[in-house]
Scaffold this motif. Sequence first.
Motif, mmCIF file in Angstrom:
data_model
loop_
_atom_site.group_PDB
_atom_site.id
_atom_site.type_symbol
_atom_site.label_atom_id
_atom_site.label_comp_id
_atom_site.label_asym_id
_atom_site.label_seq_id
_atom_site.Cartn_x
_atom_site.Cartn_y
_atom_site.Cartn_z
ATOM 1 N N ALA A 79 47.255 21.434 110.964
ATOM 2 C CA ALA A 79 46.548 22.546 111.601
ATOM 3 C C ALA A 79 46.255 22.233 113.062
ATOM 4 N N THR A 80 45.885 20.990 113.341
ATOM 5 C CA THR A 80 45.623 20.580 114.727
ATOM 6 C C THR A 80 46.900 20.666 115.555
ATOM 7 N N ARG A 87 48.126 26.864 121.607
ATOM 8 C CA ARG A 87 47.479 26.799 122.927
ATOM 9 C C ARG A 87 48.524 26.671 124.033
ATOM 10 N N GLY A 88 49.533 25.859 123.766
ATOM 11 C CA GLY A 88 50.620 25.722 124.747
ATOM 12 C C GLY A 88 51.346 27.041 124.955
ATOM 13 N N VAL A 93 52.343 32.207 127.970
ATOM 14 C CA VAL A 93 52.250 33.667 128.011
ATOM 15 C C VAL A 93 51.345 34.102 129.158
ATOM 16 N N LYS A 94 50.224 33.396 129.311
ATOM 17 C CA LYS A 94 49.291 33.716 130.395
ATOM 18 C C LYS A 94 49.967 33.558 131.740
#
Length: 110
Positions: A79-80, A87-88, A93-94
Amino acid sequence: MEAAAQERELDTLSDLEERITRAVQAISTLRGENSQLQERLKVTEAELATTQAAREEAQGLVTEFQNENGQLEMRLKQATDELNGLRGERKQVKARIEKLLGQLDLLSAS
């Protein structure tokens, strides 16, 4: 003199009777104690068996817990890793959206 010899024999016989009586009493007492000790031994052996069974059950539970804990640790790591991957992707995308917004700003300005 014969009376003295008879008296010694009676004293010796009395002593022997007394010794035999004490021996019988001692044997009777020891048998009673032995019986009590045998009963205590049975109770102690039963307690030991119960304790061993409880110990084995506890060891089984510990093993089961350790297995479950290992599985949970593995799932937590997965899960981590997945969270770090997401997050990457979010950063990418950001960055792409900011780039597109920048291009739209250039188009609006011209």
